[in-house]
Every structure is written in C-alpha cells, then in structure tokens.
Design a protein around this motif. Structure first.
Motif, PDB file in Angstrom:
ATOM      1  N   LEU A  66      24.125  16.551 -10.372  1.00 30.15           N
ATOM      2  CA  LEU A  66      22.674  16.709 -10.186  1.00 30.15           C
ATOM      3  C   LEU A  66      22.301  18.157  -9.911  1.00 30.15           C
ATOM      4  O   LEU A  66      21.127  18.494  -9.888  1.00 30.15           O
ATOM      5  CB  LEU A  66      22.212  15.852  -9.000  1.00 30.15           C
ATOM      6  CG  LEU A  66      22.342  14.339  -9.141  1.00 30.15           C
ATOM      7  CD1 LEU A  66      22.090  13.663  -7.799  1.00 30.15           C
ATOM      8  CD2 LEU A  66      21.343  13.840 -10.186  1.00 30.15           C
ATOM      9  N   GLU A 117      33.555  14.093  -1.489  1.00 29.71           N
ATOM     10  CA  GLU A 117      33.417  15.394  -2.150  1.00 29.71           C
ATOM     11  C   GLU A 117      34.609  16.315  -1.872  1.00 29.71           C
ATOM     12  O   GLU A 117      34.588  17.483  -2.268  1.00 29.71           O
ATOM     13  CB  GLU A 117      32.100  16.067  -1.709  1.00 29.71           C
ATOM     14  CG  GLU A 117      30.871  15.162  -1.832  1.00 29.71           C
ATOM     15  CD  GLU A 117      29.968  15.506  -3.011  1.00 29.71           C
ATOM     16  OE1 GLU A 117      30.183  16.560  -3.621  1.00 29.71           O
ATOM     17  OE2 GLU A 117      29.070  14.705  -3.311  1.00 29.71           O
ATOM     18  N   GLY A 143      25.865  12.962   4.420  1.00 26.49           N
ATOM     19  CA  GLY A 143      25.209  12.273   3.335  1.00 26.49           C
ATOM     20  C   GLY A 143      24.119  11.330   3.784  1.00 26.49           C
ATOM     21  O   GLY A 143      23.595  11.438   4.902  1.00 26.49           O
ATOM     22  N   PRO A 144      23.804  10.380   2.921  1.00 22.74           N
ATOM     23  CA  PRO A 144      22.681   9.481   3.143  1.00 22.74           C
ATOM     24  C   PRO A 144      22.724   8.707   4.463  1.00 22.74           C
ATOM     25  O   PRO A 144      21.687   8.540   5.109  1.00 22.74           O
ATOM     26  CB  PRO A 144      22.774   8.543   1.937  1.00 22.74           C
ATOM     27  CG  PRO A 144      23.414   9.375   0.865  1.00 22.74           C
ATOM     28  CD  PRO A 144      24.412  10.224   1.581  1.00 22.74           C
ATOM     29  N   ARG A 186      38.548   8.262  10.821  1.00 19.04           N
ATOM     30  CA  ARG A 186      39.417   7.975   9.669  1.00 19.04           C
ATOM     31  C   ARG A 186      39.340   9.147   8.692  1.00 19.04           C
ATOM     32  O   ARG A 186      38.684   9.089   7.659  1.00 19.04           O
ATOM     33  CB  ARG A 186      39.013   6.661   9.004  1.00 19.04           C
ATOM     34  CG  ARG A 186      40.118   6.103   8.099  1.00 19.04           C
ATOM     35  CD  ARG A 186      39.855   4.694   7.581  1.00 19.04           C
ATOM     36  NE  ARG A 186      39.907   3.682   8.604  1.00 19.04           N
ATOM     37  CZ  ARG A 186      38.850   2.957   9.010  1.00 19.04           C
ATOM     38  NH1 ARG A 186      37.683   3.135   8.477  1.00 19.04           N
ATOM     39  NH2 ARG A 186      38.999   2.049   9.953  1.00 19.04           N
ATOM     40  N   VAL A 237      29.289  11.333  -7.058  1.00 18.61           N
ATOM     41  CA  VAL A 237      29.202  12.629  -6.358  1.00 18.61           C
ATOM     42  C   VAL A 237      27.901  13.323  -6.747  1.00 18.61           C
ATOM     43  O   VAL A 237      27.246  12.940  -7.713  1.00 18.61           O
ATOM     44  CB  VAL A 237      30.417  13.557  -6.647  1.00 18.61           C
ATOM     45  CG1 VAL A 237      31.669  13.096  -5.923  1.00 18.61           C
ATOM     46  CG2 VAL A 237      30.667  13.699  -8.121  1.00 18.61           C
ATOM     47  N   SER A 238      27.552  14.368  -5.988  1.00 17.99           N
ATOM     48  CA  SER A 238      26.255  15.016  -6.221  1.00 17.99           C
ATOM     49  C   SER A 238      26.331  16.134  -7.253  1.00 17.99           C
ATOM     50  O   SER A 238      25.289  16.592  -7.742  1.00 17.99           O
ATOM     51  CB  SER A 238      25.715  15.560  -4.900  1.00 17.99           C
ATOM     52  OG  SER A 238      26.634  16.473  -4.344  1.00 17.99           O
ATOM     53  N   THR A 246      30.708  11.717   2.955  1.00 18.33           N
ATOM     54  CA  THR A 246      30.538  12.853   2.034  1.00 18.33           C
ATOM     55  C   THR A 246      31.786  13.730   2.031  1.00 18.33           C
ATOM     56  O   THR A 246      32.263  14.147   0.968  1.00 18.33           O
ATOM     57  CB  THR A 246      29.300  13.675   2.453  1.00 18.33           C
ATOM     58  OG1 THR A 246      28.171  12.810   2.385  1.00 18.33           O
ATOM     59  CG2 THR A 246      29.088  14.877   1.563  1.00 18.33           C
ATOM     60  N   GLY A 284      28.566  14.082   7.103  1.00 10.82           N
ATOM     61  CA  GLY A 284      29.128  12.764   7.388  1.00 10.82           C
ATOM     62  C   GLY A 284      30.498  12.618   6.744  1.00 10.82           C
ATOM     63  O   GLY A 284      30.791  13.235   5.711  1.00 10.82           O
ATOM     64  N   ALA A 285      31.311  11.746   7.340  1.00  9.25           N
ATOM     65  CA  ALA A 285      32.677  11.575   6.829  1.00  9.25           C
ATOM     66  C   ALA A 285      32.682  11.016   5.410  1.00  9.25           C
ATOM     67  O   ALA A 285      33.568  11.339   4.616  1.00  9.25           O
ATOM     68  CB  ALA A 285      33.453  10.644   7.756  1.00  9.25           C
TER      69      ALA A 285
END
Ligand SMILES: NC(=O)c1ccc[n+]([C@@H]2O[C@H](COP(=O)([O-])OP(=O)(O)OC[C@H]3O[C@@H](n4cnc5c(N)ncnc54)[C@H](OP(=O)(O)O)[C@@H]3O)[C@@H](O)[C@H]2O)c1
Length: 247
Positions: free
Chosen positions: A53, A82, A184-185, A116, A49-50, A78, A75-76
């Motif tokens: 950071l 999170e 996310g990414p 999902r 998780v972020s 993330t 995004g799903a």
C-alpha cells in the motif's frame, strides 16, 4: 511532494516535513503520534502486510515520524508480521536527531501481553539499540527472562492485559515522551479506546484492495472522536493526511 492544505506548496522539503511533523515543544506528558497507510477502500494490508500500500512519499513521512521521535511503539502482531528490526539511520538523519537533541536512534518498543516474541528474531539480533518489550505480569516468567537475556528492556504494564496508559507512563519515565506508534490495528484500537491518540498520520493509497483485509482499527470499541485536519500532502496519487485530536 506537494502540500495541498493549509498552505499550498509545490515542493515540500525535509525541513518542511520536520516543521509539520515535529512533536510539540516542552512536552510534560507522553504524546502519541500514530502512523498508518490504508487503501482507498479502507484496507490496512495487501497480502497480510502493509508494504504493497506504500510508496516513496509514504515512506518519507514514515521515516520522518521515526526521526522525530524518542521511541517507536508497535504491537507484537505487526512486529511479527512485518519482521521488525532495529531502526536504521544515515548521516543526514543522524544530524537531524543530534540537532534536535534526540538520542542517536529511537528504540523499538513492542507491546506484547503474552511476551510471545522470538528472542532470536531481528528485533533483538539486528538492532543498534536495545529494544523495549512492554508486557504483563501474567506473561510466563521464562519468556520474559529470555527476552531480557536477548537484550530487551522488559517493562510490565498490567496484570492480564497491558494498560496502554501505564505503558506510556513507563516510557515517559524513561525520558521517552515523543511516541511514534506504527500500529497495528489492535494496538491502535486500544489507544483510541483510552483516548490516547494525539495525532494520526494517515496515507491513503489510490487503490481498491477489495474485501478481506481488516481496517486500521480492530479490537476494542470506544466512542467516536472528532479530529481536526492539520495538513494534507500529495504525491503520485497518494494523499498524506495529518489529523490532530480536537483540543
Ligand atoms: N496499514 C498499516 O499502516 C499497518 C500498520 C501496522 C500493521 N499493519 C498490519 O496489521 C497486521 C497486524 O495487526 P494486529 O492488529 O494483529 O497487530 P498489532 O496491533 O500490531 O498487535 C496486536 C498484538 O499486540 C499485543 N497487544 C496489543 N494491545 C495489547 C494489550 N492492551 N494487552 C496485551 N497485549 C496487547 C498483543 O500481543 P501478543 O499476541 O504478543 O500478546 C496482540 O496480539 C499485520 O498484517 C500488519 O502488516 C498495517
């Protein structure tokens, strides 16, 4: 918090942040700001998780990004990792949104090709405003129906995969053109590939995460794009960059 660039400033106030991070006025198209934090060696996560950071200065920028937006796009992956829930507010932040003519709270719009998502998760059960789910025509009908039943506004923007441009247009059609994307990414990779990123707010944490964690961009590849540096803020070793798409 200090501003290092373009105009050195010792104590950056919330009004300064509002001015710096405000979306352009009179938008006639969806405008996308993306928010990320990374370690100095480029990792997007610590222990998946972020949070590890981040620091209070990064959180201040993160919350200001939400406060100035019509919608929070995520995004799903993330949202699931999170444990996303509806956006929160307080009287001061509420007053800012009212003054700026924004809705009381920005909805969370989750991008999920498969739909999902757990209709019993906090995204649907712990929110003051209905979330938005952006999905595909190929996502099972019963899953889409369950998310709508749980209170989501379910939008279809693609057949097998979500077309990011179509997704933004659908948000824009709902009056949600100030888009604050929190990753996310993979979603970021999609937006970059389609040249849909107008601004990147990137906090660099003074940490070495070591090998293992992914970068802030994953998935689809595209051509490299040049950015302009719009501002650099600094607090407690954390550097908050704001990059703009080069016009
Ligand atoms: N450092 C940071 O600032 C930061 C920020 C955000 C997230 N993160 C971390 O990043 C990790 C999650 O990464 P991620 O890349 O998996 O998450 P992501 O980009 O949030 O989500 C990926 C998911 O979004 C959906 N998706 C995105 N684009 C799509 C498209 N064009 N068509 C269909 N579906 C699409 C898919 O959902 P379905 O699988 O549901 O179909 C896909 O699996 C977490 O560990 C999180 O903590 C870090």
């Amino acid at each position: 918090m200090r501003m290092l660039w373009p105009n050195p400033l010792d104590d950056v106030t919330d009004d300064d942040l509002e001015r710096l991070y405000g979306f352009p006025e009179d938008l006639d198209r969806p405008w996308v700001q993306v928010n990320f934090v990374s370690s100095a060696d480029g990792a997007a996560t610590l222990d998946d998780v972020s949070a590890g950071l981040s620091n209070p200065a990064d959180k201040r920028i993160y919350l200001m990004g939400r406060d100035l937006a019509d919608v929070v796009l995520v995004g799903a992956g993330t949202a699931r990792a999170e444990g996303y829930r509806g956006a929160r507010t307080n009287p001061e932040r509420q007053a800012r949104r009212r003054r700026l003519g924004l809705s009381e709270l920005p909805p969370i719009a989750v991008v999920s090709g498969s739909a999902r998502l757990d209709p019993g998760s906090s995204l649907f059960t712990d929110t003051a405003v209905p979330p938005i789910v952006i999905t595909t025509a190929s996502a099972p009908e019963d899953r889409r129906a369950a998310l709508a039943e749980a209170g989501a506004d379910v939008l279809v923007a693609g057949d097998e995969m979500i077309d990011p441009r179509a997704a933004l247009e659908q948000l824009d059609a709902r009056g949600l053109c100030r888009i604050n994307c929190e990753g996310g990414p993979h979603l970021f990779g999609e937006l970059i590939a389609e040249d849909l990123v107008d601004q990147l707010c990137l906090t660099v944490a003074p940490m070495l995460a070591g090998a293992g964690a992914g970068r802030i961009t994953e998935g689809r590849t595209g051509e490299a794009r040049r950015l302009d540096v719009a501002s650099i803020l600094f607090e407690d070793g954390f550097t908050m960059f704001r990059y703009r798409k080069r016009a």
